[in-house]
Design a protein around this motif. Structure first.
Motif, PDB file in Angstrom:
ATOM      1  N   GLY A 189       0.827  -1.208   0.000  1.00  0.00           N
ATOM      2  CA  GLY A 189       0.000   0.000   0.000  1.00  0.00           C
ATOM      3  C   GLY A 189       0.858   1.253   0.000  1.00  0.00           C
ATOM      4  N   VAL A 190       1.905   1.246   0.837  1.00  0.00           N
ATOM      5  CA  VAL A 190       2.825   2.392   0.887  1.00  0.00           C
ATOM      6  C   VAL A 190       3.551   2.550  -0.443  1.00  0.00           C
ATOM      7  N   LEU A 191       4.008   1.433  -1.012  1.00  0.00           N
ATOM      8  CA  LEU A 191       4.711   1.500  -2.296  1.00  0.00           C
ATOM      9  C   LEU A 191       3.811   2.018  -3.403  1.00  0.00           C
ATOM     10  N   MET A 192       2.520   1.675  -3.381  1.00  0.00           N
ATOM     11  CA  MET A 192       1.604   2.182  -4.412  1.00  0.00           C
ATOM     12  C   MET A 192       1.348   3.685  -4.251  1.00  0.00           C
ATOM     13  N   ILE A 193       1.402   4.186  -3.028  1.00  0.00           N
ATOM     14  CA  ILE A 193       1.297   5.635  -2.828  1.00  0.00           C
ATOM     15  C   ILE A 193       2.488   6.334  -3.484  1.00  0.00           C
ATOM     16  N   VAL A 194       3.672   5.773  -3.291  1.00  0.00           N
ATOM     17  CA  VAL A 194       4.870   6.320  -3.940  1.00  0.00           C
ATOM     18  C   VAL A 194       4.715   6.258  -5.462  1.00  0.00           C
ATOM     19  N   GLY A 195       4.197   5.132  -5.949  1.00  0.00           N
ATOM     20  CA  GLY A 195       3.982   4.990  -7.387  1.00  0.00           C
ATOM     21  C   GLY A 195       3.003   6.010  -7.936  1.00  0.00           C
ATOM     22  N   ALA A 196       1.946   6.293  -7.190  1.00  0.00           N
ATOM     23  CA  ALA A 196       0.960   7.277  -7.637  1.00  0.00           C
ATOM     24  C   ALA A 196       1.583   8.671  -7.738  1.00  0.00           C
ATOM     25  N   ILE A 197       2.443   9.007  -6.789  1.00  0.00           N
ATOM     26  CA  ILE A 197       3.132  10.301  -6.846  1.00  0.00           C
ATOM     27  C   ILE A 197       4.018  10.366  -8.084  1.00  0.00           C
ATOM     28  N   ALA A 198       4.714   9.273  -8.378  1.00  0.00           N
ATOM     29  CA  ALA A 198       5.587   9.227  -9.553  1.00  0.00           C
ATOM     30  C   ALA A 198       4.796   9.442 -10.837  1.00  0.00           C
ATOM     31  N   VAL A 199       3.635   8.796 -10.938  1.00  0.00           N
ATOM     32  CA  VAL A 199       2.797   8.959 -12.137  1.00  0.00           C
ATOM     33  C   VAL A 199       2.291  10.397 -12.239  1.00  0.00           C
ATOM     34  N   ALA A 200       1.888  10.983 -11.113  1.00  0.00           N
ATOM     35  CA  ALA A 200       1.361  12.345 -11.117  1.00  0.00           C
ATOM     36  C   ALA A 200       2.395  13.359 -11.615  1.00  0.00           C
ATOM     37  N   LEU A 201       3.671  13.066 -11.412  1.00  0.00           N
ATOM     38  CA  LEU A 201       4.737  13.984 -11.830  1.00  0.00           C
ATOM     39  C   LEU A 201       5.186  13.763 -13.275  1.00  0.00           C
ATOM     40  N   SER A 202       4.623  12.766 -13.935  1.00  0.00           N
ATOM     41  CA  SER A 202       5.043  12.416 -15.296  1.00  0.00           C
ATOM     42  C   SER A 202       4.232  13.177 -16.339  1.00  0.00           C
ATOM     43  N   PRO A 203       4.801  13.385 -17.541  1.00  0.00           N
ATOM     44  CA  PRO A 203       4.064  14.076 -18.605  1.00  0.00           C
ATOM     45  C   PRO A 203       3.047  13.148 -19.262  1.00  0.00           C
ATOM     46  N   GLU A 204       1.955  13.723 -19.715  1.00  0.00           N
ATOM     47  CA  GLU A 204       0.936  12.966 -20.448  1.00  0.00           C
ATOM     48  C   GLU A 204       1.418  12.717 -21.876  1.00  0.00           C
ATOM     49  N   THR A 205       1.097  11.560 -22.418  1.00  0.00           N
ATOM     50  CA  THR A 205       1.512  11.240 -23.785  1.00  0.00           C
ATOM     51  C   THR A 205       0.334  11.061 -24.743  1.00  0.00           C
ATOM     52  N   ALA A 206      -0.870  10.921 -24.214  1.00  0.00           N
ATOM     53  CA  ALA A 206      -2.040  10.772 -25.086  1.00  0.00           C
ATOM     54  C   ALA A 206      -2.594  12.147 -25.443  1.00  0.00           C
ATOM     55  N   ASN A 207      -3.290  12.230 -26.557  1.00  0.00           N
ATOM     56  CA  ASN A 207      -3.904  13.477 -26.993  1.00  0.00           C
ATOM     57  C   ASN A 207      -5.259  13.633 -26.313  1.00  0.00           C
ATOM     58  N   VAL A 208      -5.272  14.369 -25.200  1.00  0.00           N
ATOM     59  CA  VAL A 208      -6.508  14.526 -24.437  1.00  0.00           C
ATOM     60  C   VAL A 208      -7.271  15.790 -24.833  1.00  0.00           C
ATOM     61  N   ASP A 209      -6.717  16.574 -25.757  1.00  0.00           N
ATOM     62  CA  ASP A 209      -7.365  17.819 -26.163  1.00  0.00           C
ATOM     63  C   ASP A 209      -8.201  17.667 -27.422  1.00  0.00           C
ATOM     64  N   GLY A 210      -8.041  16.556 -28.116  1.00  0.00           N
ATOM     65  CA  GLY A 210      -8.786  16.357 -29.350  1.00  0.00           C
ATOM     66  C   GLY A 210     -10.238  15.986 -29.082  1.00  0.00           C
ATOM     67  N   PRO A 211     -11.028  15.902 -30.135  1.00  0.00           N
ATOM     68  CA  PRO A 211     -12.435  15.522 -29.978  1.00  0.00           C
ATOM     69  C   PRO A 211     -12.556  14.097 -29.441  1.00  0.00           C
ATOM     70  N   ARG A 212     -13.518  13.915 -28.533  1.00  0.00           N
ATOM     71  CA  ARG A 212     -13.729  12.600 -27.947  1.00  0.00           C
ATOM     72  C   ARG A 212     -14.929  11.927 -28.598  1.00  0.00           C
ATOM     73  N   PRO A 213     -14.782  10.691 -28.975  1.00  0.00           N
ATOM     74  CA  PRO A 213     -15.932   9.977 -29.541  1.00  0.00           C
ATOM     75  C   PRO A 213     -16.960   9.690 -28.454  1.00  0.00           C
ATOM     76  N   ALA A 214     -18.173   9.419 -28.875  1.00  0.00           N
ATOM     77  CA  ALA A 214     -19.216   9.056 -27.918  1.00  0.00           C
ATOM     78  C   ALA A 214     -18.803   7.796 -27.173  1.00  0.00           C
ATOM     79  N   TYR A 215     -19.147   7.741 -25.893  1.00  0.00           N
ATOM     80  CA  TYR A 215     -18.746   6.590 -25.094  1.00  0.00           C
ATOM     81  C   TYR A 215     -19.406   5.310 -25.605  1.00  0.00           C
TER      82      TYR A 215
END
Length: 409
Positions: A189-215
Motif C-alpha cells: 500500500g505504501v509502495l503504491m502511494i509512492v507509485g501514484a506520486i511518480a505517475v502524477a509527476l510524469s508528462p501525459e503522452t495521449a492526446n486529451v485535447d482532441g475531440p472525444r468519440p461518444a462513449y
C-alpha cells in the motif's frame, strides 16, 4: 501482463508537460507499473493461511481469486480503452487510488467478506490501468529517444516480474514477520502511494485535447484481415493467464497439502519461479524474431504443462517446480508475442483499445479454468483435475498456433 512493444513514434498527440522529463518519467511509471502488478499476487502465499484459519474449501480459494479477475474483465470492458481519450495519467491515477483502497480493505479486516471485496476492488483498479500502463511506458520510452529494446526489457520486468515479486515478498513477509495477513498489504500500500506520486509527476503522452468519440463499451476495431491474428493472440493470452491462475491458487495449496510443504515462503517461491522465468525469458529474447519466439513459447508451455502434471502424479516437488518454470517461461514468450502481434495489427490511435481487448480476453483465463478446477477438486482428486486442465490448455495452444505463428513474417 505484457511485454511493452508499443510503437511510440506512431502514437498520436504531443506530450503534455510534467515535472519529470520523459526518461525519468519512463522509470518512474515502470516502477508504479511493477508495484501495481505485484499487488495482484500478494494474496497468493496467504490463501493457505486464510483457509486454515476460516476452514473454507479449495473451491472458495478459487472464488476469491476469480472475483479479482471478474473485476478486471468488467472494468476492461467498460473502461479499459478510455486512456486513449481521457489520458494515460488520469486513468492510471484513478486505478492506483482504487488499488490503495483495496490494500486498506485487506488491512482493516482479514475476514472472508473483506477478502472478497478487496479482491474485486483490486481487479477494478487493474482493469483501469492494464492497457494504459502498457501504452504509457512504451510512449514515454519512444519520446525519450531510447530504443524499443529498453521498453521490452523493462516492460517484462514490470509485468511478469511484478507478479513474481509480489508473491515472493508476500510469502517471505508472511513466513517471518508478525501479522502475516496484514503486513504485506501495508508494505505494498505504501509502495503504491509512492507509485501514484511518480505517475502524477510524469508528462501525459495521449492526446486529451482532441475531440472525444461518444462513449461505448470496449470493442476491438481492426481490419478484417487482422482479426484472425488478433483472436489467435487472444487465445494465447487466455492460456497464459490460465496457467498463471493455476499457480496463484491451486498450486500453493497442492504443494502444502498433497506434497507436504506448508511453508509460506515456499508458496511465494513457487509463484516466483513461474513468473520470474517468464520475465527472464522475455528479457533475454528481446532481439529474437517474433515467429521464433512464439514457436519456443508454445513448445515450452506445452512441455511445461506435461511436466507439471507428471510431477503432480508422481508426486515430485522438483518436477512440479521445473514444469512450472517451463510453463511460466513459455507463457512469458507467448504473451510477449501476443502483445507484439496486437500492436502490429492495430492502428496507433486505437492501440489502447486493442490492447485492452487482448487483456480482456486474457483475464477471462483467470476466471473460467480456475473455477472449473475449483469445482472439480470437490469431487475428484486434484491431480486428475490438473490433468484435464492441462489437456484443455494444450489443445487451445495447438488450435491457435497456425494463425499466431503463420501470421508472423
Amino acid at each position: 501482463m505484457s511485454s511493452i512493444t508499443t510503437h511510440a513514434a506512431e502514437t498520436r498527440g504531443a506530450s503534455r508537460s510534467g515535472v519529470l522529463g520523459h526518461n525519468a518519467a519512463f522509470w518512474s511509471v515502470a516502477f508504479a507499473f511493477l508495484i501495481t502488478i505485484a499487488f495482484g499476487t500478494v494474496a497468493t502465499p496467504l490463501y493457505e493461511l486464510y483457509q486454515l484459519r476460516d476452514g473454507f474449501s479449495t473451491f472458495m480459494i478459487t472464488v476469491v481469486f476469480a472475483v479479482y479477475a471478474v473485476g478486471v474483465v468488467a472494468t476492461l470492458f467498460f473502461a479499459g480503452h478510455l486512456s486513449d481519450y481521457l489520458g494515460r495519467k488520469r486513468m492510471i491515477l484513478i486505478g492506483l487510488l482504487i488499488e490503495i483502497l483495496s490494500a486498506v480493505i485487506f488491512i482493516a479486516s482479514p475476514a472472508l467478506p473483506s477478502i472478497i471485496i478487496g479482491r474485486v476492488v483490486s481487479g477494478i483498479g487493474v482493469g483501469l490501468v492494464s492497457a494504459a500502463f502498457t501504452a504509457f511506458v512504451g510512449e514515454l520510452n519512444g519520446r525519450s529517444g531510447a530504443s524499443r529494446t529498453r521498453a521490452d526489457v523493462v516492460g517484462a520486468a514490470a509485468n511478469f516480474g511484478g507478479f513474481a515479486v509480489g508473491a515472493l515478498v508476500a510469502g517471505f513477509l508472511a513466513e517471518w514477520v508478525s501479522a502475516p495477513l496484514r503486513t504485506p498489504f501495508i508494505v505494498f500500500g505504501v509502495l503504491m502511494i509512492v507509485g501514484a506520486i511518480a505517475v502524477a509527476l510524469s508528462p501525459e503522452t495521449a492526446n486529451v485535447d482532441g475531440p472525444r468519440p461518444a462513449y461505448r463499451p470496449q470493442r476491438v476495431s481492426l481490419p478484417a484481415e487482422a482479426k484472425p491474428a488478433f483472436w489467435a493472440a487472444a487465445s494465447a493470452g487466455f492460456v497464459v493467464f490460465a496457467v498463471n491462475a493455476l499457480f496463484n491458487t491451486i498450486a500453493p495449496a497442492f504443494v502444502a497439502g498433497t506434497m507436504g510443504h506448508p511453508s509460506r515462503a515456499l508458496a511465494g517461491t513457487v509463484a516466483f519461479i513461474v513468473f520470474g522465468t517468464a520475465a527472464l525469458l522475455q528479457i533475454i529474447t528481446v532481439k529474437v524474431a517474433i515467429r521464433t519466439l512464439l514457436i519456443a513459447g508454445l513448445t515450452l508451455a506445452i512441455v511445461g504443462l506435461i511436466v507439471v502434471t507428471v510431477g503432480a502424479f508422481v508426486p515430485s516437488l522438483a518436477l512440479f517446480l521445473i514444469g512450472g518454470g517451463l510453463a511460466g517461461g513459455g507463457g512469458g514468450l507467448l504473451f510477449k508475442g501476443a502483445v507484439t502481434t496486437v500492436v502490429r495489427v492495430s492502428e496507433p490511435a486505437k492501440r489502447g483499445e486493442a490492447l485492452a481487448g487482448l487483456f480482456l480476453s486474457s483475464y477471462v483465463g483467470l476466471i473460467v479454468p480456475v473455477l472449473a478446477v475449483g469445482i472439480a477438486v470437490e469431487y475428484v482428486q486434484p491431480k486428475n483435475a490438473l490433468l484435464v486442465l492441462s489437456a484443455v490448455l494444450i489443445l487451445v495452444c495447438l488450435a491457435a498456433s497456425p494463425k499466431l505463428v503463420g501470421n508472423q513474417k
